[in-house]
Design a protein around this motif. Sequence first.
Motif, PDB file in Angstrom:
ATOM      1  N   VAL A  29      24.081  54.073  18.385  1.00  0.00           N
ATOM      2  CA  VAL A  29      22.746  54.353  18.931  1.00  0.00           C
ATOM      3  C   VAL A  29      21.727  54.613  17.824  1.00  0.00           C
ATOM      4  CG1 VAL A  29      23.555  55.148  21.184  1.00  0.00           C
ATOM      5  CG2 VAL A  29      23.208  56.813  19.355  1.00  0.00           C
ATOM      6  N   LEU A  30      22.186  54.837  16.605  1.00  0.00           N
ATOM      7  CA  LEU A  30      21.254  54.921  15.482  1.00  0.00           C
ATOM      8  C   LEU A  30      20.831  53.528  15.014  1.00  0.00           C
ATOM      9  CD1 LEU A  30      22.818  57.799  13.358  1.00  0.00           C
ATOM     10  CD2 LEU A  30      20.717  57.862  14.721  1.00  0.00           C
ATOM     11  N   GLN A  31      21.639  52.536  15.345  1.00  0.00           N
ATOM     12  CA  GLN A  31      21.374  51.175  14.899  1.00  0.00           C
ATOM     13  C   GLN A  31      20.743  50.298  15.979  1.00  0.00           C
ATOM     14  OE1 GLN A  31      25.074  49.627  13.411  1.00  0.00           O
ATOM     15  NE2 GLN A  31      25.309  51.280  11.943  1.00  0.00           N
ATOM     16  N   ALA A  32      20.873  50.684  17.227  1.00  0.00           N
ATOM     17  CA  ALA A  32      20.358  49.889  18.341  1.00  0.00           C
ATOM     18  C   ALA A  32      19.861  50.832  19.434  1.00  0.00           C
ATOM     19  CB  ALA A  32      21.458  48.981  18.883  1.00  0.00           C
ATOM     20  N   PRO A  33      18.985  50.354  20.290  1.00  0.00           N
ATOM     21  CA  PRO A  33      18.478  51.183  21.388  1.00  0.00           C
ATOM     22  C   PRO A  33      19.595  51.664  22.320  1.00  0.00           C
ATOM     23  CG  PRO A  33      17.162  49.208  21.142  1.00  0.00           C
ATOM     24  CD  PRO A  33      18.354  49.040  20.259  1.00  0.00           C
ATOM     25  N   ALA A  34      19.436  52.868  22.829  1.00  0.00           N
ATOM     26  CA  ALA A  34      20.447  53.466  23.706  1.00  0.00           C
ATOM     27  C   ALA A  34      20.721  52.609  24.930  1.00  0.00           C
ATOM     28  CB  ALA A  34      20.006  54.863  24.125  1.00  0.00           C
ATOM     29  N   HIS A  35      19.696  51.986  25.497  1.00  0.00           N
ATOM     30  CA  HIS A  35      19.889  51.143  26.675  1.00  0.00           C
ATOM     31  C   HIS A  35      20.766  49.934  26.360  1.00  0.00           C
ATOM     32  CE1 HIS A  35      16.424  53.500  27.927  1.00  0.00           C
ATOM     33  NE2 HIS A  35      16.737  53.172  29.167  1.00  0.00           N
ATOM     34  N   VAL A  36      20.587  49.382  25.199  1.00  0.00           N
ATOM     35  CA  VAL A  36      21.376  48.217  24.795  1.00  0.00           C
ATOM     36  C   VAL A  36      22.836  48.618  24.592  1.00  0.00           C
ATOM     37  CG1 VAL A  36      21.698  46.480  22.975  1.00  0.00           C
ATOM     38  CG2 VAL A  36      19.391  47.070  23.765  1.00  0.00           C
ATOM     39  N   VAL A  37      23.060  49.737  23.915  1.00  0.00           N
ATOM     40  CA  VAL A  37      24.422  50.221  23.683  1.00  0.00           C
ATOM     41  C   VAL A  37      25.092  50.556  25.010  1.00  0.00           C
ATOM     42  CG1 VAL A  37      25.818  52.037  22.603  1.00  0.00           C
ATOM     43  CG2 VAL A  37      23.872  51.051  21.372  1.00  0.00           C
ATOM     44  N   ALA A  38      24.371  51.211  25.907  1.00  0.00           N
ATOM     45  CA  ALA A  38      24.930  51.573  27.213  1.00  0.00           C
ATOM     46  C   ALA A  38      25.354  50.327  27.984  1.00  0.00           C
ATOM     47  CB  ALA A  38      23.915  52.368  28.024  1.00  0.00           C
ATOM     48  N   ARG A  39      24.496  49.335  28.015  1.00  0.00           N
ATOM     49  CA  ARG A  39      24.813  48.110  28.751  1.00  0.00           C
ATOM     50  C   ARG A  39      25.990  47.375  28.116  1.00  0.00           C
ATOM     51  NH1 ARG A  39      19.880  44.494  29.647  1.00  0.00           N
ATOM     52  NH2 ARG A  39      19.286  46.339  30.806  1.00  0.00           N
ATOM     53  N   ALA A  40      26.036  47.335  26.804  1.00  0.00           N
ATOM     54  CA  ALA A  40      27.098  46.604  26.112  1.00  0.00           C
ATOM     55  C   ALA A  40      28.468  47.259  26.277  1.00  0.00           C
ATOM     56  CB  ALA A  40      26.766  46.476  24.631  1.00  0.00           C
ATOM     57  N   LEU A  41      28.487  48.598  26.305  1.00  0.00           N
ATOM     58  CA  LEU A  41      29.769  49.311  26.351  1.00  0.00           C
ATOM     59  C   LEU A  41      30.139  49.838  27.730  1.00  0.00           C
ATOM     60  CD1 LEU A  41      29.522  51.329  23.026  1.00  0.00           C
ATOM     61  CD2 LEU A  41      30.665  49.145  23.437  1.00  0.00           C
ATOM     62  N   GLY A  42      29.233  49.680  28.696  1.00  0.00           N
ATOM     63  CA  GLY A  42      29.530  50.155  30.046  1.00  0.00           C
ATOM     64  C   GLY A  42      29.305  51.641  30.246  1.00  0.00           C
ATOM     65  N   TYR A  43      28.491  52.250  29.404  1.00  0.00           N
ATOM     66  CA  TYR A  43      28.160  53.663  29.549  1.00  0.00           C
ATOM     67  C   TYR A  43      26.902  53.822  30.390  1.00  0.00           C
ATOM     68  CZ  TYR A  43      31.493  55.196  26.025  1.00  0.00           C
ATOM     69  OH  TYR A  43      32.644  55.484  25.345  1.00  0.00           O
ATOM     70  N   HIS A  44      26.700  55.007  30.921  1.00  0.00           N
ATOM     71  CA  HIS A  44      25.462  55.305  31.632  1.00  0.00           C
ATOM     72  C   HIS A  44      24.361  55.510  30.594  1.00  0.00           C
ATOM     73  CE1 HIS A  44      22.544  57.263  34.241  1.00  0.00           C
ATOM     74  NE2 HIS A  44      23.227  56.724  35.236  1.00  0.00           N
ATOM     75  N   VAL A  45      23.166  55.076  30.920  1.00  0.00           N
ATOM     76  CA  VAL A  45      22.044  55.166  29.987  1.00  0.00           C
ATOM     77  C   VAL A  45      21.761  56.622  29.605  1.00  0.00           C
ATOM     78  CG1 VAL A  45      19.589  54.689  29.702  1.00  0.00           C
ATOM     79  CG2 VAL A  45      21.044  53.028  30.818  1.00  0.00           C
ATOM     80  N   LYS A  46      21.931  57.542  30.534  1.00  0.00           N
ATOM     81  CA  LYS A  46      21.683  58.962  30.227  1.00  0.00           C
ATOM     82  C   LYS A  46      22.636  59.453  29.139  1.00  0.00           C
ATOM     83  CE  LYS A  46      19.661  60.449  34.571  1.00  0.00           C
ATOM     84  NZ  LYS A  46      19.755  61.395  35.685  1.00  0.00           N
TER      85      LYS A  46
END
Length: 69
Positions: A29-46
């Motif tokens: 999340v330091l390298q990419a937006p949190a929304h992108v990381v969440a979508r890519a890994l299946g995590y909740h955006v919160k």
Amino acid sequence: MDPTSLLDQLRAAGVPAQRGQASAIRQLVLQAPAHVVARALGYHVKTTTHLVTEAGGTWSRYAPGDHTR
């Protein structure tokens, strides 16, 4: 080898796998937006938004979506 057997081996070796996982996601999340990381890994955006805040990231104002006009 599957994730469960790998986790069992890590635990047997005394490696705390959860800390490593959280640390890896914080780095992402330091390298990419949190929304992108969440979508890519299946995590909740919160969850990823909270992690980027903890990590001191600068992606807090990222607006997801299509920005081509």
